[in-house]
Write an enzyme that holds these catalytic residues in place. Structure first.
Site, PDB file in Angstrom:
ATOM      1  N   LYS A   9     -39.660  45.495  68.002  1.00 55.29           N
ATOM      2  CA  LYS A   9     -38.317  45.792  68.529  1.00 55.29           C
ATOM      3  C   LYS A   9     -37.407  46.226  67.393  1.00 55.29           C
ATOM      4  O   LYS A   9     -37.586  45.839  66.235  1.00 55.29           O
ATOM      5  CB  LYS A   9     -37.721  44.594  69.277  1.00 55.29           C
ATOM      6  CG  LYS A   9     -37.350  43.376  68.409  1.00 55.29           C
ATOM      7  CD  LYS A   9     -35.923  43.384  67.911  1.00 55.29           C
ATOM      8  CE  LYS A   9     -35.722  42.298  66.849  1.00 55.29           C
ATOM      9  NZ  LYS A   9     -34.530  42.475  66.038  1.00 55.29           N
ATOM     10  N   ASP A 137     -35.674  35.909  69.544  1.00 57.61           N
ATOM     11  CA  ASP A 137     -36.182  37.235  69.914  1.00 57.61           C
ATOM     12  C   ASP A 137     -37.323  37.186  70.923  1.00 57.61           C
ATOM     13  O   ASP A 137     -37.692  38.223  71.483  1.00 57.61           O
ATOM     14  CB  ASP A 137     -36.676  37.990  68.669  1.00 57.61           C
ATOM     15  CG  ASP A 137     -35.543  38.524  67.811  1.00 57.61           C
ATOM     16  OD1 ASP A 137     -34.420  38.664  68.335  1.00 57.61           O
ATOM     17  OD2 ASP A 137     -35.784  38.785  66.620  1.00 57.61           O
TER      18      ASP A 137
END
Length: 311
Positions: A9, A137
């Site tokens: 990401k 995350d």
């Protein structure tokens, strides 16, 4: 046995609002996260005992209880103590200590894989609750695509996907930035600017620029998207790590429509309107910065999170 693909990401937007008001010691954030097609590959094989074993192609990755993939398996074992152990093989493509959520995406893949391997039948909501216990995350890595993330990053709102937008990543192999250092240094230098009350924090969210970016994403309007990227951690990382600042400048000089550090760094990403242009930008940066320690990748915005690998 299950094989899974776990995307990295990047952060298109990272605004530090202030300290979380719950006294947890974490920061209150506004982030826009984007999954990209640089992926680790994981293979999960059942064991006949209770042991959790992790193996990784990158020898720098700890394969013991420090590994987030191990922690994900151990967490599920705590909730389902009648299940046997698992052998986890990680083919590591996402660089370490890069601000790309490599450990978090591995943990998310283990949650998805063990739900299938152990036939747990967990809902998406239950998986997200477990993911939030592993790290800020991990919930996003589970979901993937494009998302607005609030709080520590666990409050997710899916956004329109950015398929077709090319991302070029650059990272110096020998360079890593500790995420705790980045946030602690930011707190030391900028605590006086923190929003202190719920109303102040809401005002900071409204005025931080994320609304313009969200509208640009919704409309797939690349120019305002590129103009409204934000990463507050650049304020502390770029002065300390001039190589990161130089890499960002070289991406822009090479023709990228935008460039920014991802997360706590030191990875820098750049945006391009097509894969062909992405490769041209990568080649220009490689000529400008011929350092063999610099790794470069061209990838795409990814509309999904963890996926089963289909043969």
């Amino acid at each position: 046995m299950y094989r899974l693909l776990a995307p990295a990401k990047i952060n298109l937007f990272l605004q530090i609002i202030g300290n979380c008001l719950d006294g947890s010691g974490y920061h209150e954030l506004v982030m826009v996260m984007q999954a990209v097609s640089l992926m680790d590959r994981l293979e999960l094989i059942p064991r006949r005992d209770r042991e959790i074993k992790v193996h990784c192609t990158n020898p720098a990755v700890p394969c013991d209880q420090r590994n987030l993939a191990y922690k994900a398996a151990a967490l599920l074992q705590q909730h389902f103590p009648d299940r046997d152990g698992v052998e986890i093989f990680i083919e590591k493509r996402i660089p370490l200590g890069a601000g790309l959520a490599g450990g978090s995406t591995n943990a998310a893949a283990v949650l998805v894989g063990l739900d299938l391997l152990w036939q747990l039948g967990l809902t998406q909501g239950e998986l997200q609750t477990l993911a939030a216990q592993l790290g800020a995350d991990v919930p996003f890595c589970l979901q993937g695509g494009t998302a607005l993330a609030l709080g520590r990053g666990e409050q997710l709102t899916p956004l329109a996907d950015l398929q077709g937008l090319t991302v070029i990543l650059g990272k110096y192999r020998s360079l890593s930035v500790a995420t705790p250092w980045a946030y602690q240094t930011y707190r030391q230098e900028f605590a006086a600017t923190y929003a202190q009350t719920p109303s102040e924090q809401e005002k900071a969210r409204q005025e931080g620029g994320s609304a313009i970016l969200l509208q640009a994403i919704q409309q797939h309007d690349i120019a305002p998207l590129a103009a409204n990227l934000r990463n507050d951690l650049e304020k502390v990382v770029l002065p300390r790590y001039p190589l990161v600042a130089e890499l960002k400048e070289q991406f822009l000089a090479a023709g990228a429509i935008a460039s920014m550090m991802s997360g706590s760094g030191p990875t820098v990403f750049a945006l391009a309107p097509s894969a062909d242009e992405g490769y041209r930008i990568m080649q220009r940066v490689r000529r400008a910065l011929p350092d063999p320690d610099l790794d470069l990748w061209v990838c795409e915005c990814c509309p999904h999170g963890i996926q089963l690998e289909t043969s």
